[in-house]
Design an enzyme around this catalytic site. Structure first.
Site, mmCIF file in Angstrom:
data_model
loop_
_atom_site.group_PDB
_atom_site.id
_atom_site.type_symbol
_atom_site.label_atom_id
_atom_site.label_comp_id
_atom_site.label_asym_id
_atom_site.label_seq_id
_atom_site.Cartn_x
_atom_site.Cartn_y
_atom_site.Cartn_z
ATOM 1 N N SER A 168 6.085 -6.217 4.438
ATOM 2 C CA SER A 168 6.762 -6.677 5.606
ATOM 3 C C SER A 168 6.659 -8.654 4.709
ATOM 4 C CB SER A 168 6.185 -7.714 6.879
ATOM 5 O OG SER A 168 4.709 -7.180 7.077
ATOM 6 N N GLU A 215 -6.502 -5.428 9.065
ATOM 7 C CA GLU A 215 -5.464 -4.708 9.990
ATOM 8 C C GLU A 215 -5.820 -4.320 10.753
ATOM 9 O OE1 GLU A 215 -2.781 -3.128 6.874
ATOM 10 O OE2 GLU A 215 -0.864 -2.454 8.681
ATOM 11 N N TYR A 245 0.537 -0.601 0.292
ATOM 12 C CA TYR A 245 -0.083 -0.329 0.073
ATOM 13 C C TYR A 245 0.819 0.728 -0.101
ATOM 14 C CZ TYR A 245 -3.531 -3.533 2.593
ATOM 15 O OH TYR A 245 -4.546 -4.004 2.941
ATOM 16 N N SER A 246 1.340 1.003 0.567
ATOM 17 C CA SER A 246 2.351 2.851 1.382
ATOM 18 C C SER A 246 3.266 2.635 0.367
ATOM 19 C CB SER A 246 3.234 2.728 2.690
ATOM 20 O OG SER A 246 1.469 2.408 3.450
#
Lengths: 377, 335, 377, 335
Positions: free
Chosen positions: B90, B173, B57-58
């Site tokens: 991650s 999440e 995403y980020s």
């Protein structure tokens, strides 16, 4: 009383010039890159920078000019430590320049001063003070090294913990219980019966050691007992408060700059009220820390009756401010400050370490209240 | 068969397999938004926890403002070509797929030109570089993507409706983080709950009134969050919905920072030290840093408070200057 | 053990019906205007509303049905008190319905129950418990009234302070030290040797008295010693926690409504991030208080091993939440809440009072930790 | 003569007369913005503290957003006619003049259509009604104004530049509050500083470690603010300016709420009581309420934080939807 054992005060213009030279030195040679390199080096500090500080005449900050020291009083020391804190100085200015030089300067031992201070001042010998025991309280109660006399000679037994630059020092000033009183002893770096264990520290810019004495030979420094120690610790408290005030201001400034440049949701994040309000509250902490550190330094320099309360106030107010500002800085930066390569965690580590060095905030809050009670009666 | 699975069915199977948060995010997302082909191929393995995944995403320029991602997806033979840079990923080294958010329409407003893709990670054009965190760990990565291919049927949801997919995934999440995910240095023994009382006792500080006060408050925060989550489960059972899980992540942030603070207070000067020879200090210091994973990661505390205020309390949305602009005219692009 | 001395539990639907009747009663007759009028009245509580509560069968909330009580267990009591807290109920539900009725129900004195509970339940007699001394700790240590026996008769000496509805009560249950143990005594409102002094309270919705006993004649309630008292206090703690949780939620809801309607700077002030974030943090407190109060009530009702920890947790968590939310409510409203006519300060006053009633937060934090330690060993 | 007075001269005379905050606000405002006639007539008496004044800024619809005042001033024979409602006016009963903010141009943006007037209070058309505060006191008033006359030469500053006059006046007010104005119930003995240590001692709580912790912190906050104000004075002497006074009001808010909290902790159950027979409890309770005077009055803590962030730190201004609109089109008017 005056806490300045270094003779005539330096005049204001000279102080300003010294501050300016020191700031320029740190700007030129104390960059974040240099801090990171030094903190990962074998020595644990920036030896090159320390040589330059020595060349500037500031290595024995708290020692009299006649012995090569800087002759700095609490006010000058505090202001230099603000600059050191801002730059995360990775050098033994507190260990050698304030604690060791200060304890010698506060002693009555003219021979020791003449013999030991010049090489400390030149940077030739790095000195430190071994004081606290395993509990890490930096109080007379917590001194656990014992000195035993046999004839003219003394031998030390026990443990000193959390000794800043303890593994790197060429000269150790060890506070020990000698025949019931606290006294200070000189121990050579290569003394038999002394074992120095380098400790892994959370803040990698401040190396520490645990030192075990088993019959280590030591020489008494005359007139460096509880009183000289307390005066030296007061100076160190003001120095550390200055470091914290300076660190708090720098990490705050870095954060405000980021808030102005980081764009999210179409605008600088510093325009979001949540962050603006955090920033406003933190500014109160940053300015209060500066006022506390400087106020304590002035009171100590003037020998004011308020000095005791103000030194204790500065000790916890500056520790708490630096801790709070450094912690908020990470949060306000967001993800970028969670990376190793961003400087925010270096300030957070230093803030956490400084908050325990010389004793924690709760300890100093209690001392502050006791000082107020005493003044009250 | 897979298209018959409701979210409740998915949940039940995940519960039965004691799936971790990451697996839950993926399984729910694929079940809700995957094409039939993808569900057939992946869902059984997924529900069993058998597919390593990562979240893409980020970006460096899209943190709190996730809708400003600039990674681009363009139609190409056989599907989509992706180019851009992601961070805070991650498990990227081992992942078979990444849940990726990319821009597919630069002329639409920022939230309306995004699409979500199930991106195969093991291909040229995907370059994973570990990112060192303040804890010294390398749990996260930067992912540089240069023309990587996503098959056409690996689109999740509709084209330009990726924001919806992301919101769904983020919900899972955050609930995971609110229940208190891994707090401890990997490899340390014991469960994730700090035994603060035992630490204080072991360090001879349990009789100190200031320590006792902090201990009680820190443990209380944890227990109150657990009680809220018990109520959430009861509410969901009774009525199918609860706003309480949305509070968990914010509460957990206070809990984790608070635990670290108490541990530091208990240790005093011992917290100056670090390393495996000082396990208590190492634990306290690690937690003091790692707590930011919860207060920053997966949406900062500030973003969480916005969400709670807007979605639960119905307070007005934050003003967003570029919300309705074509994305290519926003400050995320033109600076 | 189970803390419910009232016999078979009421089934869920009946509980829901009772809650609904009580809520409707408060909505119809417990408005802010009624609260203000009652709190400024001579009796210090809303006598009309109390009659209606009695008519609903809820005056002796914690007493068994066979004696006219509501037969409510901790869960029902907690939920009713949430409604009472929300409405700032100005009536002796805690004093008479929980403390006095509960202490009698927890006693072994069947004759006293049969004689005293029915008039309490009908609202004919208002009862309360006089327990704590001048230090206001609500602990066995702080009981300072002493009972002396002569033959079959008892006489009381000493002072009970902070007695809720103490000046209004028709029947006083006084906890006293009797031959070394705590015991409960019945004292009539017109007993000789008893002086009741109405105290001015900061929260005007909760009248209190200080009662001095000088040889006042008293009758022993059998089997209402330390154990019955502790069980009753646990029930009262859960009741008070419910009141706080309910008060916190109501004053929070009022505040959120205001944030949505008050326009400043061209938009509702609830759109400003500072207030949004305060609101989000407060919601965590509001929900946590509800979870704590209900969790404690359930544990107490089930006789769970966790009950002790959870009751103490609820006692301080709900007190702190209500205090924090009520204080923030004034700030978030701004000037309008600084006026006497705005309800915010009524909640602030109740929150401050509830936070000290039955013992303060620090006291309960300590008890909570002790309970956890005990469970730990 | 009066037109020669610089702000420093004004300050010196006020200091010499030990003037209170209200007198300082007025004297500075009249000296800086008054017409020559008004200065000649009033300044000497003002500097000596001889004129009772009041502030007519806030309105029910203009609290934090002072620029949205709807009290109107219209030109009339001999000056201006004022109509509207003001609140939070202390001293209105006895005031000879009120410093009044009114709208003179409804077509200009909100900040640009306001003017400031020195309004004679003792006339028909000015109706003062006491307002009861949460402390039970009636320190403030509502002021209903219906066609009251202000002479033409009682305009302060230029027409439609009243916002500038207000900012100047507010600055003096906030500095006054930051230095710690009246904290105590009027008529109580002693100075304004609580002697917290003596209270704890008298109540036998001085040995309690939790009380000691709170005492030290509360006293520290006060002393830190005093040290900041010492530095402010030194900076002003050295360079003529300091940003530190702007922090004082926010700091004082924390100090006053904090004092009340410690006092309550010391008193414990005794704080349940009130009234003159329980002077310690009455004092603690009064302070717990009165602290809002500082955290709300003269600009809430939230407004103060905005000001600090914008003016001292240079962070971006708050988005204000109606800032540039003609006032008559703003939500303050059309709802």
């Amino acid at each position: 009383m005056t806490a300045n054992p270094v003779g005539a005060p330096i005049d204001h213009e000279d102080q300003a010039a010294i501050r300016e030279s020191f700031r320029r030195l740190l700007a030129d040679h104390g960059s974040e890159v240099a801090v990171r390199r030094a903190s990962e080096s074998d020595t644990g500090y920036d030896t090159g920078l320390w040589r330059r500080i020595s060349a500037l005449g500031l290595a024995a900050l708290a020692a009299p000019v006649e012995h090569g020291g800087a002759g700095a009083g609490p006010v000058l020391i505090e202001s230099l430590m603000e600059a050191a804190g801002a730059a995360l100085l990775c050098a033994p200015l507190l260990s050698s320049g304030v604690l060791a030089a200060g304890l010698l300067a506060n002693s009555a031992d003219e021979a020791a001063k003449a013999r030991l201070l010049p090489p400390i001042a030149s940077g030739e010998r790095l000195a430190t003070v071994a004081l606290t025991g395993e509990r890490g309280l930096w109080t007379p109660d917590d001194v656990t090294v014992v000195a035993v006399r046999s004839g003219d000679a003394w031998r030390l037994d026990g443990v000193a913990a959390f000794v800043t630059h303890g593994a790197q020092a060429d000269l150790l000033l060890v506070v020990a219980r000698a025949e019931g009183d606290l006294q200070t002893f000189e121990v050579a770096a290569d003394a038999a019966g002394m074992r120095r264990e380098s400790l892994k520290t959370f803040d990698r810019t401040q190396p520490m050691a645990r030192i075990t004495f088993e019959g280590a030979p030591a020489s008494l420094i005359a007139g460096a007992g509880a009183h000289a120690l307390e005066r030296t610790l007061d100076l160190a408290r003001v120095a550390l408060a200055g470091e914290q005030a300076g660190g708090a201001r720098r990490v705050f400034d870095v954060t405000i700059d980021y808030l102005k440049t980081r764009i999210q949701f179409g605008r600088p994040i510093g325009g979001f009220q949540a962050l603006k309000h955090m920033a406003a509250d933190l500014l109160v902490e940053v300015e209060s820390a500066a006022s506390a550190a400087r106020g304590a330094a002035e009171a100590l320099e003037d020998g004011s009756a308020e000095a005791e309360a103000l030194v204790n106030l500065a000790a916890f107010a500056c520790a708490d401010a630096f801790s709070q500002v450094a912690a908020a800085s990470v949060q306000m930066h967001g993800g970028i400050a969670f990376t190793w390569d961003h400087p925010a965690h270096l300030y957070l580590r230093r803030a956490r370490a400084d908050a325990e060095l010389l004793g924690g905030s709760d300890h100093y809050r209690e001392r502050y209240l006791s000082a107020l009670e005493a003044a009250h009666v | 068969m897979s298209d018959d699975l409701s979210p409740t069915d998915v949940q039940a199977q995940l519960d039965a397999n004691a799936a971790d948060t990451m697996t839950r995010i993926f399984a729910h997302t694929v079940a809700a938004f995957g094409t039939e082909a993808v569900k057939q191929a992946l869902l059984p393995r997924l529900l069993a926890g058998g597919i390593p995944f990562c979240l893409l995403y980020s970006e460096p320029g899209a943190g709190s403002d996730l809708a400003s991602v600039r990674t681009r997806a363009e139609r190409a033979e056989g599907g989509w070509r992706i180019t851009g840079q992601k961070v805070w990923t991650s498990g990227a080294q081992t992942a078979e797929f990444g849940l990726l958010l990319a821009r597919t329409d630069w002329d639409a407003p920022k939230h309306k030109g995004l699409s979500a893709f199930l991106t195969p990670m093991r291909q040229a054009g995907v370059d994973v570089r570990p990112l060192c965190q303040i804890t010294g760990e390398r749990h996260f990565n930067e992912v540089f993507i240069d023309g990587a291919l996503v098959p056409a049927d690996h689109l999740l949801g509709q084209v330009n409706e990726g924001w919806k997919v992301l919101q769904s995934a983020l919900g899972y999440e955050r609930v995971g983080m609110g229940a208190g995910a891994s707090e401890r240095r990997p490899g340390s023994v014991g469960d994730n709950r700090v035994d603060l009382i035992a630490l204080a006792h072991g360090r001879g500080r349990l009789a100190d009134p200031l320590i006792r006060h902090q201990l009680a408050q820190a443990i209380a925060w944890r227990q109150l969050n657990a009680l809220n989550m018990d109520r959430a489960r009861a509410e969901i059972t009774a009525s199918g919905a609860s706003s309480l899980p949305s509070l968990g992540k914010l509460a957990m942030s206070r809990i984790l920072h608070g635990d670290a603070r108490v541990m530091t207070a208990i240790l005093g000067a011992a917290s100056l030290l670090d390393g495996p020879e000082q396990p208590d200090a190492e634990d306290a210091n690690y937690r003091a840093l790692h707590a930011y994973m919860t207060s920053i990661g997966g949406g900062t505390d500030q973003i969480q408070r916005n969400i709670i205020a807007e979605r639960i309390l119905g307070l007005p949305r934050e003003h967003e200057a570029d919300r309705e602009l074509p994305f290519r005219e926003s400050r995320a692009v033109i600076g």
